[in-house]
Design an enzyme around this catalytic site. Structure first.
Site, PDB file in Angstrom:
ATOM      1  N   LEU A  44      32.177  21.765  39.767  1.00 44.76           N
ATOM      2  CA  LEU A  44      33.176  22.806  39.581  1.00 44.76           C
ATOM      3  C   LEU A  44      33.775  23.052  41.015  1.00 44.76           C
ATOM      4  O   LEU A  44      35.086  22.978  41.182  1.00 44.76           O
ATOM      5  CB  LEU A  44      32.690  24.080  39.003  1.00 44.76           C
ATOM      6  N   ALA A  45      33.043  23.097  41.937  1.00 41.92           N
ATOM      7  CA  ALA A  45      33.524  23.847  43.200  1.00 41.92           C
ATOM      8  C   ALA A  45      34.259  22.713  43.920  1.00 41.92           C
ATOM      9  O   ALA A  45      35.357  22.692  44.321  1.00 41.92           O
ATOM     10  CB  ALA A  45      32.359  24.322  44.096  1.00 41.92           C
ATOM     11  N   GLY A  46      33.660  21.525  43.996  1.00 42.97           N
ATOM     12  CA  GLY A  46      34.197  20.262  44.551  1.00 42.97           C
ATOM     13  C   GLY A  46      35.434  19.650  43.997  1.00 42.97           C
ATOM     14  O   GLY A  46      36.127  19.212  44.736  1.00 42.97           O
ATOM     15  N   ARG A 332      19.212  39.760  34.227  1.00 49.05           N
ATOM     16  CA  ARG A 332      18.228  38.576  34.392  1.00 49.05           C
ATOM     17  C   ARG A 332      17.038  38.988  34.989  1.00 49.05           C
ATOM     18  O   ARG A 332      16.003  38.808  34.377  1.00 49.05           O
ATOM     19  CB  ARG A 332      18.798  37.480  34.861  1.00 49.05           C
ATOM     20  N   GLU A 431      27.970  26.906  44.285  1.00 48.85           N
ATOM     21  CA  GLU A 431      26.481  27.483  44.365  1.00 48.85           C
ATOM     22  C   GLU A 431      25.647  27.324  46.030  1.00 48.85           C
ATOM     23  O   GLU A 431      24.907  27.975  46.200  1.00 48.85           O
ATOM     24  CB  GLU A 431      25.389  26.999  43.550  1.00 48.85           C
TER      25      GLU A 431
HETATM   26  C1  LIG Z   1      21.552  25.323  32.337  1.00 44.79           C
HETATM   27  C2  LIG Z   1      22.447  26.230  33.232  1.00 44.79           C
HETATM   28  C3  LIG Z   1      23.412  27.153  32.431  1.00 44.79           C
HETATM   29  C4  LIG Z   1      24.375  27.601  33.238  1.00 44.79           C
HETATM   30  N1  LIG Z   1      25.181  28.407  32.757  1.00 44.79           N
HETATM   31  C5  LIG Z   1      26.148  29.157  33.144  1.00 44.79           C
HETATM   32  C6  LIG Z   1      27.278  30.113  32.630  1.00 44.79           C
HETATM   33  O1  LIG Z   1      27.207  29.900  31.459  1.00 44.79           O
HETATM   34  N2  LIG Z   1      28.194  30.674  33.442  1.00 44.79           N
HETATM   35  C7  LIG Z   1      28.102  30.766  34.717  1.00 44.79           C
HETATM   36  O2  LIG Z   1      29.113  30.969  35.226  1.00 44.79           O
HETATM   37  N3  LIG Z   1      27.260  29.865  35.518  1.00 44.79           N
HETATM   38  C8  LIG Z   1      26.092  29.178  34.775  1.00 44.79           C
HETATM   39  N4  LIG Z   1      25.336  28.333  35.478  1.00 44.79           N
HETATM   40  C9  LIG Z   1      25.556  28.144  36.772  1.00 44.79           C
HETATM   41  C10 LIG Z   1      26.309  27.227  37.345  1.00 44.79           C
HETATM   42  O3  LIG Z   1      26.543  26.199  36.220  1.00 44.79           O
HETATM   43  C11 LIG Z   1      26.416  26.404  38.469  1.00 44.79           C
HETATM   44  O4  LIG Z   1      26.254  27.592  39.515  1.00 44.79           O
HETATM   45  C12 LIG Z   1      27.577  25.871  39.019  1.00 44.79           C
HETATM   46  O5  LIG Z   1      28.126  24.943  38.064  1.00 44.79           O
HETATM   47  C13 LIG Z   1      27.417  25.010  40.333  1.00 44.79           C
HETATM   48  O6  LIG Z   1      28.530  24.510  40.544  1.00 44.79           O
HETATM   49  P1  LIG Z   1      28.752  23.543  42.025  1.00 44.79           P
HETATM   50  O7  LIG Z   1      29.932  22.982  41.947  1.00 44.79           O
HETATM   51  O8  LIG Z   1      28.446  24.625  43.087  1.00 44.79           O
HETATM   52  O9  LIG Z   1      27.698  22.605  42.016  1.00 44.79           O
HETATM   53  P2  LIG Z   1      27.089  21.308  40.892  1.00 44.79           P
HETATM   54  O10 LIG Z   1      28.070  21.364  39.738  1.00 44.79           O
HETATM   55  O11 LIG Z   1      25.873  21.552  40.939  1.00 44.79           O
HETATM   56  O12 LIG Z   1      27.675  19.987  41.888  1.00 44.79           O
HETATM   57  C14 LIG Z   1      27.038  19.480  42.910  1.00 44.79           C
HETATM   58  C15 LIG Z   1      27.737  18.228  43.247  1.00 44.79           C
HETATM   59  O13 LIG Z   1      27.126  17.843  44.667  1.00 44.79           O
HETATM   60  C16 LIG Z   1      26.923  16.673  44.508  1.00 44.79           C
HETATM   61  N5  LIG Z   1      25.899  16.309  45.690  1.00 44.79           N
HETATM   62  C17 LIG Z   1      24.761  17.160  45.824  1.00 44.79           C
HETATM   63  N6  LIG Z   1      23.996  16.695  47.117  1.00 44.79           N
HETATM   64  C18 LIG Z   1      24.868  15.681  47.334  1.00 44.79           C
HETATM   65  C19 LIG Z   1      24.405  14.887  48.451  1.00 44.79           C
HETATM   66  N7  LIG Z   1      23.492  14.819  49.425  1.00 44.79           N
HETATM   67  N8  LIG Z   1      25.547  13.740  48.614  1.00 44.79           N
HETATM   68  C20 LIG Z   1      26.522  13.730  47.745  1.00 44.79           C
HETATM   69  N9  LIG Z   1      26.824  14.821  46.803  1.00 44.79           N
HETATM   70  C21 LIG Z   1      25.832  15.456  46.562  1.00 44.79           C
HETATM   71  C22 LIG Z   1      26.500  16.152  43.206  1.00 44.79           C
HETATM   72  O14 LIG Z   1      26.574  14.831  43.039  1.00 44.79           O
HETATM   73  C23 LIG Z   1      27.467  17.144  42.470  1.00 44.79           C
HETATM   74  O15 LIG Z   1      28.651  16.328  42.401  1.00 44.79           O
HETATM   75  C24 LIG Z   1      24.472  27.670  34.785  1.00 44.79           C
HETATM   76  C25 LIG Z   1      23.389  26.839  35.409  1.00 44.79           C
HETATM   77  C26 LIG Z   1      22.411  26.063  34.636  1.00 44.79           C
HETATM   78  C27 LIG Z   1      21.417  25.458  35.409  1.00 44.79           C
END
Ligand SMILES: Cc1cc2nc3c(=O)[nH]c(=O)nc-3n(C[C@H](O)[C@H](O)[C@H](O)COP(=O)(O)OP(=O)(O)OC[C@H]3O[C@@H](n4cnc5c(N)ncnc54)[C@H](O)[C@@H]3O)c2cc1C
Ligand code: SF4
Ligand code: FES
Lengths: 642, 241
Positions: A44-46, A332, A431
């Protein structure tokens, strides 16, 4: 000691972000295409960031390790996303979300950041609805809401139990549009292995093509990590299998401080483990706590009985008993500790794992009686289905079993108000940064934070950084580029050729997970943490001596990928314990048994620990920096959910 | 439980693959299908052999990464279930399992059980979105959406992009995948304006990526792990006019 400057604006809270944006330097539209930005991670962030930067006209290069941006871990978020629209007219406001988040985080987050997050929340809903995200609606056609763990207002927007999926597909579609028009170039099945730092600035990355195993270097004017959380350090967690700390750990080793690594959230409602060789744990959305009632047998002798054979008067609805005001909706950390406590007392249900029954009931019979099967199905149908598929039990007929599991990392790379780390030109979103949730995250606020960072905050603050700095061109043979490439190469060689190759990455990961879960999980204790640090050190030595990776490195080799990630988890694990040991208080999810009240509530020590612990990597160890937190608007109080 | 596994092993896109046979025992009812493969891979590491490669990430049925053809069925015989959500209790009456990758020209095998599905991303890039400017949008409740339309749009939007529909189709057509996106966006007032143009673009791109066209075999909806219905195709055809 370097000063940790959070670069927070001053003045009235509600004007801070507005004024700050006004003070930030801009880049004229026609000049933007001259700037190159690397985005690692397209959850989502990226992906929201890529979409916005592409729209603005920058040249963006993005990377993810899955085979498509649409598969990032964000896809799995179930419950929903918060916003302060106050559509339900229940007294919600930006201020209230701000207040709830600061309090929920147990006064360990920055006021300015959290207020900004609450302010931006509404805009996210507008943005995503315009993209076509099919949120739940009322018969009138207006958007529907529900209330979600730890709040007393209905401010959560949702799409059945698939909110993360719908939001990610929205951001992915906006990003796809920018790929089509040539502003974003996305590289899937690519893993970042190293950050290239030149003259104190992050200027590029080393990437491994996961299909061919080839290493390549990419340079740019700044680098953004959106690489998600690290609770897979515990081995068993609710995260997708690929979630890892490698990118943030590389950042740490290049000079970005790691903040509050011990702040990890253990989610109360997950499906309990049933086998010793299980590969992951599954979350059952917190929304289930809105209608489900949590209970355990009053007496241990009833634990082996079928739930329907336990009489009503022999059931202990312990959250309702302990916390009458919030009951099943307590935050939680409070719920998780209560569940653990019941199971430790020997009142858990389900199969025995390592000699203990790890489970309590989450029961829907009352709500089914009250509103009918059809309504319950409408609300939770897909979650019930998922539960049945995994456990072979039908939650319409018999209560679910739940147990806490690692779920989210509040800790992450330290960032200032502009989301920049202590390494110039390295930004972190979602995150992966430590920013907004303090010592405990409220439900439905991670999606909000990731999208606020990506759609609204970084596009402004990155422009400011680019405008205020000059960037020399970097040739591919620059010695710093070659050096980073070499470090990545050597590491792979070491992983492939351990002196006494014997054990798989899983072997080490499981061992690490067990140490962390027992020492740095739901409850922590000084002596045990010290012991864990020693155990992890020994594990690290054993790892580099005996790690066994089969196959070759110039190939799609998932064993090699895992080995690299586990190596970083081991180092991070030691830092998590060190941070937990250093924080001699309990706050939010960080529960030191020495600092709990008689009723098991966290006892904060604001006098000595009202700070962000930011760890700096040094050749011979780590060094702690403290960013003191100032509460100008909300007076820290005891969190009380009684 | 004990199984004889016939698993497709292929070094890369340029080499011929073949089935290799493995025996595995000690499999529990509650072990998932992928956990069984994990266990086999652990054994291969001990034996010093290259592990079997297969795609997965969430293991919760939502990311769309996992993609195995089991005994001839994409995602196995159980309906509305992804590979990662299969548990070995489903197979208690069987002793031999044949495990293969998706087979379609537009999804070339990368290695073993892993295929390249980037064609799906390129189809989406050709127009699978509403062309709003990211960063500014009107107040959300200014656009009302009829609940039924919104629920239907959601049902279409639940497609996880796994590609099982392609793998099962005799024509290797991606029509169900494309129709789901077209329908999702066309049912919403925000997406209606572009709907005809979008549909044309996506279908064109699908063809240029080498997927076949739909000739009503209807296997796709049967194997779809998310129950994406054939009605999406009917709706798409209406939009295309
Ligand atoms: C089961 C579950 C349910 C959840 N439900 C909720 C909810 O209802 N409401 C809420 O607000 N939050 C919820 N969360 C939390 C939330 O989903 C996450 O905190 C959030 O989606 C994280 O998004 P992000 O973009 O930071 O990272 P992510 O979506 O984890 O994306 C990480 C990205 O980084 C890439 N990446 C990682 N390391 C590397 C690397 N070394 N090289 C290249 N690419 C890399 C991956 O490929 C991916 O594209 C939930 C989490 C879980 C586990
Ligand atoms: S329509 Fe169904 S089978 Fe096809 S890609 Fe989508 S989810 Fe998979
Ligand atoms: S691994 Fe994500 S859907 Fe199967």
């Amino acid at each position: 000691m370097s000063q940790l400057n959070s670069n927070e604006p001053i003045g009235p809270l509600e004007n801070r972000w507005k004024n700050h944006v006004f003070d930030l330097a801009l880049i004229a539209p026609q000049n933007r295409k001259k700037y190159k930005i690397i985005v690692i991670g397209t959850g989502l962030a990226g992906s929201s960031l890529c979409a916005t930067l592409g729209e603005a006209g920058y040249k963006v290069n993005s990377f993810c390790f899955q085979d498509s941006a649409r598969r990032a871990h964000s896809i799995a978020a179930q419950g929903g996303i918060n916003a302060t629209k106050n559509y339900q007219n229940d007294g919600d406001s930006v201020w209230r979300l701000f207040y709830d988040t600061i309090k929920g985080g147990d006064f360990r987050a920055r006021e300015s950041n959290v207020y900004r997050l609450a302010e931006l929340s509404n805009n996210i809903i507008d943005q995503t609805v315009a993209q076509g995200v099919p949120f739940a609606r009322e018969y009138s056609g207006y958007l529907a809401n529900r209330s979600f763990g730890g709040t007393q207002v209905s401010r959560t927007f949702y799409a059945k139990g698939q909110t993360g999926q719908q939001l990610l597909l929205g951001a992915y579609s906006a990003m796809s549009r920018q790929i089509e028009n040539g502003r974003v170039t996305h590289h899937a099945r690519s893993e970042m292995l190293e950050i290239i730092t030149i003259n104190g600035k992050a200027r590029g990355v080393v990437v491994r093509d996961l299909v061919t195993g080839e290493l390549s270097t990419h340079t740019a004017d700044c680098v953004v990590l959106c690489t998600g959380g690290y609770v897979n350090a515990y081995y068993l967690s609710t995260n997708a299998k690929g979630c890892n700390t490698s990118a943030t750990w590389r950042g740490f080793k290049q000079g970005a401080y790691f903040a509050n690594p011990s702040f990890t959230q253990i989610h109360p409602t997950c499906i309990p483990p049933t086998l010793e060789n299980q590969s992951k744990l599954t979350l059952m959305s917190e929304s289930l706590r809105n209608d489900g009632r949590i209970w355990a047998p009053k007496q241990a002798k009833d634990c082996k009985k079928k739930p329907k054979d336990i009489k009503e008067e022999d059931r202990d609805y312990f959250l309702e008993r302990l916390y009458p005001a919030f009951a099943n909706l307590v935050p939680r950390d409070v719920a998780s500790r209560a569940v653990k406590h019941i199971c430790d007392e020997g009142r858990g249900v389900g199969v025995k794992i390592h000699g203990k029954r790890l489970g309590v009931y989450l029961d829907f019979s009352d709500v089914i009686k009250k509103i009918g099967l059809a309504q319950v199905e409408g609300k939770y149908g897909n979650l019930f289905e998922m539960y049945q598929r995994i456990t072979d039990d039908d939650p319409y007929l018999t209560p679910m079993k739940i147990y806490p599991a690692p779920h989210y990392s509040m800790g992450g790379l330290w960032v200032d108000y502009n989301l920049m780390t202590t390494l110039n030109g390295l930004f972190v979103a979602g995150e992966a940064n430590f920013s907004d949730h303090g010592a405990n995250r409220l439900g439905a606020s991670a999606l909000m934070q990731g999208l606020a960072d990506g759609y609204f905050i970084l596009p402004q603050t990155i422009a400011n950084y680019l405008a205020r700095n000059t960037f020399d061109e970097i040739k591919p043979n620059h010695k710093k580029v070659q050096r980073a490439l070499n470090i990545a190469k050597v590491r792979i060689e070491q992983l492939m050729n351990a002196p006494e190759a014997k054990y798989s990455p899983e072997y080490f990961h499981q061992k690490l997970g067990k140490i962390l879960w027992e020492s740095c999980g739901m409850s922590r204790e000084g002596a045990r943490l010290k012991q864990a640090i020693d155990e992890i050190k020994a594990l690290q030595l054993e790892f580099w001596q005996t790690i066994k990776v089969t196959g070759v490195d110039q190939d799609l080799n998932q064993t090699l990928e895992r080995a690299g990630r586990v190596a970083d988890f081991i180092e991070l694990g030691a830092l998590m314990c060190k941070d937990a040991l250093n924080r001699e208080e309990s706050c939010g999810a960080h529960a030191r048994v020495e600092y709990l009240s008689l009723e098991g509530e966290a006892r904060r020590d604001d006098k000595n620990y009202s700070f962000v612990a930011a760890w700096e990597y040094q050749q011979d160890g780590v060094r702690l920096h403290e960013e003191y937190l100032h509460f100008e608007f909300i007076k820290p109080s005891v969190r009380n959910y009684k | 439980m004990i199984f004889t596994l016939h698993i497709w092993r292929q070094k890369n896109v340029n080499t011929q693959g073949k089935f290799a046979v493995y025996e595995i025992d000690n499999i529990d009812n509650d072990t998932s299908f992928l956990e069984m493969l994990d266990q086999l891979n652990e054994r291969l590491i001990i034996q010093g052999e290259d592990c079997i490669v297969f795609d997965y990430d969430c293991r919760e049925g939502i990311c769309g990464a996992c993609s195995l053809v089991i005994n001839g069925y994409p995602h196995g015989e159980k309906s509305a279930t992804t590979t990662c959500q299969l548990y070995m209790r489903e197979y208690k009456n069987q002793s031999e399992l044949w495990i293969e990758p998706w087979r379609a020209n537009s999804f070339p095998v990368i290695k073993d059980l892993t295929v390249d599905r980037s064609a799906f991303d390129r189809i989406m890039q050709s127009g699978g979105y509403i062309s709003i400017h990211t960063g500014c949008a009107p107040e959300a409740n200014n656009t009302l959406v009829e609940k039924h339309a919104s629920d239907e749009a959601f049902n279409s939007a639940t497609c996880i992009g796994c590609g099982a529909c392609v793998a099962v189709c005799p024509n290797a057509s991606a029509t169900l995948f494309v129709a789901a996106k077209i329908t999702h966006l066309a049912l919403l007032p925000q997406g209606q304006i572009e709907s005809k143009n979008r549909a044309k673009k996506l279908i064109l791109k699908m063809q240029s990526e080498g997927f076949g066209s739909c000739s009503n075999h209807r296997h796709c909806a049967r194997v779809c792990p998310k129950d994406v219905s054939l009605q999406n195709i009917t709706r798409m055809n209406k939009i295309l006019g």
